[in-house]
Enzyme design. Structure first.
Site, PDB file in Angstrom:
ATOM      1  N   LYS A  89       0.811  -1.224   0.000  1.00  0.00           N
ATOM      2  CA  LYS A  89       0.000   0.000   0.000  1.00  0.00           C
ATOM      3  C   LYS A  89       0.843   1.271   0.000  1.00  0.00           C
ATOM      4  O   LYS A  89       0.439   2.293  -0.542  1.00  0.00           O
ATOM      5  CB  LYS A  89      -0.937   0.004   1.204  1.00  0.00           C
ATOM      6  N   GLU A 111      -9.639   6.051   3.357  1.00  0.00           N
ATOM      7  CA  GLU A 111     -10.440   4.955   3.890  1.00  0.00           C
ATOM      8  C   GLU A 111      -9.499   3.774   4.103  1.00  0.00           C
ATOM      9  O   GLU A 111      -8.439   3.709   3.483  1.00  0.00           O
ATOM     10  CB  GLU A 111     -11.539   4.563   2.891  1.00  0.00           C
ATOM     11  N   SER A 377       1.558  -9.801  -1.035  1.00  0.00           N
ATOM     12  CA  SER A 377       1.190  -8.385  -0.865  1.00  0.00           C
ATOM     13  C   SER A 377       1.446  -7.824   0.524  1.00  0.00           C
ATOM     14  O   SER A 377       1.672  -6.630   0.675  1.00  0.00           O
ATOM     15  CB  SER A 377      -0.275  -8.168  -1.245  1.00  0.00           C
TER      16      SER A 377
END
Ligand SMILES: Cc1ncc(COP(=O)(O)O)c(C=O)c1O
Length: 394
Positions: A89, A111, A377
């Site tokens: 991210k 968010e 990830s």
């Protein structure tokens, strides 16, 4: 056929910017500027430098020897779990915070579902000295408690979303509401390849560093740039978009996207958008969406907060519709089993989102000479309580 966005912001039938009038000036400002700013040498220099010195890129492409022996094929893991803050991210939040600064914004909202995007946003806000507010569903606040604490330590305010299923979709609704009310000074850092154009394209470009590195690393290790398979889990789809990006037009590379089946596709408690979704509009984008016959969004369910979303980004809806990617759905139980299996086989505890991608190894038959890249990830620290409860580890 191109699998990338066109000039109007569409991937085939999907994408666009279906937004209330009040949001138009913000989204339009971004649309007009994002490519221009991203292409400036000064921007690229700062972005690339931070990816190296702050995020820790390039992340390794690790040959998983024991796993490869177990499945009689060549399995490489792209170690996004080793990024600063523990997931992919941050590639995107570094890019967007630099863009927000260029646009003169002083207040950042975001968010988050699993909390990884919230933590990555809180981190870059601390880095740049900007105010940060993160919206998070009440249920996710409970199941991702370590990440809530991290966001608070980093100086962010965490605001609970209490409507609907109290998860990612509802947090996104709250963030959009905030943006409508604070159009002047506020920049909304969206955490996946979702939302109105240009967000899906912009986030995909920031995450594309993943497949760019895979290409270079494979060339070094295997003397060829293209793997036979690239596999990634899909919530909104940002880690998958990054891992697929430079292979989209390379037909020799088979692309597999993995969604959360929750308790099973037929149980009514699932987040398997490709299996259950129909065309609809969510968060400003035309895409595949789980909905009732009269168009109401179906509440999604997955044990992993990051995959618990009723849609997918428009790039993925198009990859599904055109059959460029194969979509598989993995249940909670299958994913949890893989959380443990990867830990014991390779000494890597994955995020539960990521564990879904590994379950493909049990669903597909690979050849001994195949090169299979799985995008790892994120790491599982944030999920320890869920693992503890599920496997009764204490
Ligand atoms: C580790 C990890 N993987 C995957 C996801 C899913 O998001 P995306 O589909 O945008 O990569 C998340 C979301 O929070 C995550 O934390």
């Amino acid at each position: 056929m191109s699998y990338n966005v066109n000039e109007k912001g569409f991937y085939g039938d999907f994408g666009g910017a279906f937004i209330p009038e009040m949001l138009y000036p913000n989204v339009e400002e971004l649309r007009q500027n994002y490519l221009k700013i991203m292409q400036e040498p000064e921007f690229q220099k700062e972005f690339q430098q931070l990816l190296v010195d702050y995020v820790g890129r390039p992340t390794p492409l690790y040959f998983a020897k024991r796993l490869s022996a177990l499945y009689n094929t060549k399995i490489y893991l792209k170690r996004e779990d080793l990024c600063h803050t523990g997931a992919h991210k941050i590639n995107n939040t570094i890019g967007q915070i630099l863009l927000a600064k260029k646009l003169g914004k002083t207040r950042i909202i975001a968010e988050t579902g699993a909390g990884q995007h919230g933590v990555a946003t809180a981190t870059v806000c601390a880095l740049m000295g900007l105010e940060c507010i993160v919206y998070m569903g009440e249920i996710d606040i409970k199941r991702q408690a370590p990440n809530v604490a991290r966001m608070k330590m980093l100086g962010a305010e965490v605001r609970p979303a209490t409507s609907g299923s109290k998860t990612l979709k509802d947090a996104t609704n709250e963030a959009i509401r905030d943006w409508i009310n604070n159009p002047e000074n506020t920049y909304y850092i969206i955490g996946s390849v979702v939302g109105p154009h240009p967000y899906p394209d912009m986030v995909a470009r920031f995450q594309a560093v993943i497949s760019s590195e895979i290409k270079h690393q494979l060339l070094e290790k295997e003397n060829r740039e293209n793997p036979d398979y690239v596999i990634a889990c899909v919530g909104g789809g940002s880690n998958a978009a990054g891992a697929f990006y430079h292979f989209l037009d390379k037909k020799v590379v088979k692309i597999i996207a993995v969604e959360a089946a929750g308790k099973g596709i037929e149980t009514g408690e699932s987040a398997a958008t490709s299996a259950l979704g129909k065309i609809g509009i969510i968060h400003g984008s035309k895409t595949l969406l789980m909905q009732t016959d009269d168009g109401q969004i179906t509440e999604p369910y997955s044990i992993s907060a990051g995959l618990d979303y009723p849609g997918v980004g428009p790039m993925h809806a198009n990859l599904f519709q055109t059959k460029r990617a194969e979509f598989l759905s993995i249940t909670d139980d299958e994913a949890m089993k893989w959380g443990l299996k990867l830990s014991k086989t390779e000494g890597i505890i994955p995020a539960i989102e990521t564990a879904h991608a590994f379950a493909v190894l049990d669903k597909k038959k690979f050849q001994p000479s195949d090169i299979v890249v799985i995008n790892l990830s994120g790491r599982g620290d944030k999920d320890l309580n869920t693992y503890i409860d599920y496997f009764k580890l204490t």
